[in-house]
Write an enzyme that holds these catalytic residues in place. Structure first.
Site, short mmCIF file in Angstrom:
data_model
loop_
_atom_site.label_atom_id
_atom_site.label_comp_id
_atom_site.label_asym_id
_atom_site.label_seq_id
_atom_site.Cartn_x
_atom_site.Cartn_y
_atom_site.Cartn_z
N VAL A 242 4.52 0.70 -6.49
CA VAL A 242 3.11 0.89 -6.10
C VAL A 242 2.80 2.37 -5.93
O VAL A 242 1.82 2.89 -6.48
CB VAL A 242 2.79 0.11 -4.80
CG1 VAL A 242 1.34 0.34 -4.38
CG2 VAL A 242 3.08 -1.38 -4.97
N ARG B 6 13.44 8.27 -0.38
CA ARG B 6 14.86 8.29 0.00
C ARG B 6 15.66 9.19 -0.92
O ARG B 6 16.56 9.90 -0.50
CB ARG B 6 15.43 6.86 -0.18
CG ARG B 6 15.74 6.14 1.07
CD ARG B 6 16.23 4.75 0.72
NE ARG B 6 15.63 4.23 -0.51
CZ ARG B 6 15.75 3.01 -0.96
NH1 ARG B 6 16.50 2.15 -0.30
NH2 ARG B 6 15.17 2.61 -2.07
N LYS C 255 2.78 -6.08 4.08
CA LYS C 255 2.43 -7.39 4.68
C LYS C 255 3.43 -7.79 5.76
O LYS C 255 3.06 -8.38 6.78
CB LYS C 255 2.37 -8.47 3.59
CG LYS C 255 3.72 -8.83 2.98
CD LYS C 255 3.62 -9.18 1.53
CE LYS C 255 3.98 -7.97 0.72
NZ LYS C 255 4.19 -8.16 -0.68
N GLU D 253 -5.77 -3.57 2.62
CA GLU D 253 -6.21 -4.50 1.57
C GLU D 253 -5.07 -4.90 0.63
O GLU D 253 -4.97 -6.05 0.19
CB GLU D 253 -7.34 -3.85 0.75
CG GLU D 253 -7.93 -4.70 -0.34
CD GLU D 253 -8.69 -5.90 0.21
OE1 GLU D 253 -9.69 -5.71 0.91
OE2 GLU D 253 -8.27 -7.05 -0.05
N GLY E 69 -2.56 -8.36 -3.84
CA GLY E 69 -2.60 -7.20 -4.75
C GLY E 69 -3.98 -6.63 -4.98
O GLY E 69 -4.62 -6.14 -4.06
N GLU F 259 12.81 -11.19 -7.95
CA GLU F 259 13.80 -10.17 -7.56
C GLU F 259 15.20 -10.77 -7.69
O GLU F 259 15.37 -11.99 -7.73
CB GLU F 259 13.59 -9.81 -6.09
CG GLU F 259 12.17 -9.45 -5.74
CD GLU F 259 12.00 -7.97 -5.49
OE1 GLU F 259 13.00 -7.31 -5.24
OE2 GLU F 259 10.85 -7.51 -5.55
N LYS G 85 1.42 -13.29 4.44
CA LYS G 85 0.03 -13.16 3.98
C LYS G 85 -0.87 -14.17 4.70
O LYS G 85 -2.01 -13.86 5.05
CB LYS G 85 -0.03 -13.34 2.47
CG LYS G 85 0.68 -12.20 1.73
CD LYS G 85 0.93 -12.53 0.27
CE LYS G 85 1.60 -11.37 -0.44
NZ LYS G 85 2.03 -11.72 -1.80
N1 LIG Z 1 5.30 -4.20 -5.97
C1 LIG Z 1 4.21 -4.95 -5.81
O1 LIG Z 1 3.74 -5.59 -6.76
C2 LIG Z 1 3.55 -5.04 -4.46
C3 LIG Z 1 2.37 -5.79 -4.33
C4 LIG Z 1 1.72 -5.83 -3.09
C5 LIG Z 1 2.26 -5.17 -2.02
N2 LIG Z 1 3.43 -4.47 -2.17
C6 LIG Z 1 3.97 -3.80 -1.00
O2 LIG Z 1 4.00 -2.40 -1.26
C7 LIG Z 1 5.10 -1.82 -0.59
C8 LIG Z 1 5.95 -1.05 -1.59
O3 LIG Z 1 6.40 -1.92 -2.61
P1 LIG Z 1 7.05 -1.35 -3.96
O4 LIG Z 1 7.20 -2.53 -4.85
O5 LIG Z 1 6.32 -0.17 -4.46
O6 LIG Z 1 8.50 -0.91 -3.44
P2 LIG Z 1 9.60 -0.05 -4.22
O7 LIG Z 1 9.31 0.02 -5.67
O8 LIG Z 1 10.92 -0.58 -3.79
O9 LIG Z 1 9.42 1.43 -3.63
C9 LIG Z 1 9.77 1.75 -2.32
C10 LIG Z 1 9.65 3.25 -2.12
O10 LIG Z 1 9.93 3.52 -0.77
C11 LIG Z 1 10.89 4.57 -0.68
N3 LIG Z 1 11.72 4.35 0.50
C12 LIG Z 1 12.47 3.26 0.81
N4 LIG Z 1 13.08 3.45 1.99
C13 LIG Z 1 12.72 4.68 2.43
C14 LIG Z 1 13.03 5.44 3.57
N5 LIG Z 1 13.84 4.96 4.50
N6 LIG Z 1 12.48 6.66 3.68
C15 LIG Z 1 11.66 7.16 2.73
N7 LIG Z 1 11.32 6.47 1.62
C16 LIG Z 1 11.85 5.24 1.47
C17 LIG Z 1 11.68 4.48 -1.96
O11 LIG Z 1 12.27 5.76 -2.19
P3 LIG Z 1 13.14 6.06 -3.52
O12 LIG Z 1 12.14 6.04 -4.63
O13 LIG Z 1 13.67 7.40 -3.29
O14 LIG Z 1 14.12 4.97 -3.60
C18 LIG Z 1 10.60 4.08 -2.96
O15 LIG Z 1 9.95 5.22 -3.44
C19 LIG Z 1 5.82 -2.96 0.13
O16 LIG Z 1 5.33 -3.07 1.43
C20 LIG Z 1 5.40 -4.18 -0.68
O17 LIG Z 1 5.44 -5.37 0.08
C21 LIG Z 1 4.08 -4.38 -3.36
#
Ligand SMILES: NC(=O)c1ccc[n+]([C@@H]2O[C@H](COP(=O)([O-])OP(=O)(O)OC[C@H]3O[C@@H](n4cnc5c(N)ncnc54)[C@H](OP(=O)(O)O)[C@@H]3O)[C@@H](O)[C@H]2O)c1
Length: 449
Positions: A30, A61, A118, A142, A147, A203, A218
């Site tokens: 995201v 990270r 969420k 939101e 999404g 996943e 949700k």
């Molecule tokens: N993906 C979707 O379709 C979707 C839809 C709706 C809501 N969401 C929500 O959006 C959020 C992010 O989802 P995502 O899919 O984008 O996750 P993601 O691809 O796993 O990305 C997570 C990011 O957080 C960083 N991170 C993790 N732990 C950290 C820490 N301790 N300190 C600093 N940075 C850290 C990671 O760093 P690195 O890059 O360095 O590993 C990465 O950049 C979640 O809350 C998820 O529930 C996601």
């Protein structure tokens, strides 16, 4: 993109106010799209906000994975969120800790927060809202539900003058993809899950999706907003789809239904209470939610004056979710420019949560029974003993040793239905309980019986 790319383009219109300075936590699926859109639409965003929107730091990270962000990167999220020059914190990391601590620090320091998290909101939305209230900051989320679909703003603002009675829908794309492919091909749950994993819809550890926890978070957020009360993930009755079989899917089809994993939030009873629950259920094939296939989400809202509304679209994915994040970012940035604040959390109704056993619902029960006289009377007696009224019975005669009996009930309390099924399983004439599914009509007639 080079770090130099972050020198934002000159806005299209005259944008006199000081820049709104944004810190991002996370830059994954995201966050990467948020960064891209912030950059590509800098001029338009500035014109819409009335001030440039400037990214001033990104906490991740593993910085080596984000060379394009150059000097914006940090691994010290705690320092970033309290930097004096930061106005807004966008959180797209996920999970409870350490993110909760960082967001509380940010809100207490007066930074507005936009989050897609969420899990955190469903566990401790109250703590975040209190911190926002104490400093007068905005808390927008939101993207945390469904999404790209604008859903929380309509509940929080557009429908604020109405009385919402039910919010029900498909809010998890992974499970909807699995159930859709089971229905389309007759595949088993295991095969459909394998396909979803291969295609990137599930996943490696699918538990949060297939066990219903993601949808339960949700549901908690939706129920809280719709009914002006506080509902947490722990209040939501949650069942996933692991036990949905090809037999269940076929039984639903025979009844003119499909099976969907539903998040259902209802205002019920006298005295008034709320129910929030997640489980796979049969819905009539003619209901609009039945046509929602694959990884899409859809939510059906019923309100006293507005009637029925349906929200449909992409419930996940980097760019769709980033669209919702940016919508919130524009809103909180506008509030900063004009010196105001968005709506506060509204939990004045303080409604109790109805225990699952008291929730009125309907069952579809498929039984393998002995093929002999008197079976129907014994089965009917087991339902009657719990005060459960039968709406329809269908018997397929067997080969002399067994037969299938399908019973669809009228609405009864969940506890009575569950007790009936336990009793049926103990009967000597019942060889096995093949399938038990709830039947949800969602405001429409049409299920058999
Ligand atoms: N993906 C979707 O379709 C979707 C839809 C709706 C809501 N969401 C929500 O959006 C959020 C992010 O989802 P995502 O899919 O984008 O996750 P993601 O691809 O796993 O990305 C997570 C990011 O957080 C960083 N991170 C993790 N732990 C950290 C820490 N301790 N300190 C600093 N940075 C850290 C990671 O760093 P690195 O890059 O360095 O590993 C990465 O950049 C979640 O809350 C998820 O529930 C996601």
């Amino acid at each position: 993109m080079s770090a130099e790319g972050w020198k934002q383009a000159e806005p299209a219109g005259r944008v006199g106010a000081a820049p709104i300075r944004v810190a991002m936590l996370g830059c994954g699926t995201v966050g990467g799209e948020v960064v891209r859109l912030l950059r590509e639409q800098a001029a338009d965003l500035a014109a819409r906000v009335g001030a440039p929107v400037e990214l001033v730091g990104v906490a991740v990270r593993r910085p080596h994975r984000h060379p394009e962000l150059g000097e914006l990167l940090t691994t010290d999220a705690s320092a970033l969120v309290t930097r004096p020059d930061v106005d807004v914190v966008v959180e797209v990391i996920g999970g409870i800790e350490p993110v909760r601590t960082w967001l509380l620090e940010a809100l207490k320091a007066g930074k507005s927060v936009v989050t897609a998290n969420k899990a955190l909101l469903a566990e401790d939305g109250a703590g975040l809202a209190e911190a926002a209230d104490s400093s007068g900051a905005d808390l927008y989320y939101e993207a945390s539900v469904a999404g790209a679909i604008p859903l929380l703003r309509p509940l929080r603002e557009s429908l604020a003058g109405d009385r919402i009675t039910r919010v029900a829908g498909i809010v998890n794309g992974t499970t909807n993809f699995i159930l859709s492919s089971m229905a389309a091909s007759g595949a088993s749950y295991a095969d459909a899950l394998d396909e979803a994993t291969r295609l990137g819809y599930a996943e490696a550890d699918p538990s949060a999706d297939v066990d219903g926890y993601d949808a339960a978070s949700k549901a908690a957020i939706l129920a809280s907003l719709a009914f002006h009360t506080r509902v947490t993930a722990a209040d939501v009755h949650c069942e996933g789809i692991r036990n949905v079989s090809a037999v269940d899917i076929a039984a639903a089809r025979r009844l003119g239904c499909v099976i969907k994993l539903l998040a259902i939030c209802e205002r019920t009873g006298d005295p008034e209470s709320v129910s929030a629950r997640v489980y796979p259920a049969m819905i009539p094939a003619a209901h609009p939610l039945a046509a929602v296939d694959g990884a899409f989400n859809a939510v059906f809202v019923e309100a006293e004056a507005a009637g029925q509304l349906m929200f449909y679209g992409q419930g996940a994915g980097g760019a769709p979710t980033a669209s919702a994040v940016l919508g919130d970012l524009v809103a909180v940035a506008r509030n900063r420019v004009v010196g105001g604040r968005g709506p506060r959390e509204s939990t004045y109704a303080s409604l109790p949560v109805l225990p699952m056993g008291s929730v009125p619902t309907r069952y579809h029960v498929s039984l393998d029974v002995a093929d002999r006289a008197g079976v129907l009377a014994t089965i009917s007696g087991a339902f009657a003993a719990q005060g459960v009224s039968i709406a329809a019975v269908r018997q397929t005669s067997g080969d002399g040793t067994g037969a299938r009996l399908v019973v669809v009930t009228h609405v009864a309390p969940e506890s009575a239905l569950a007790a009936t099924v336990s009793e049926l399983a103990r009967l000597e004439i019942v060889n096995g309980v093949e399938s038990v599914l709830r039947v949800e009509e969602l405001g429409r007639k049409g299920v058999a019986g």
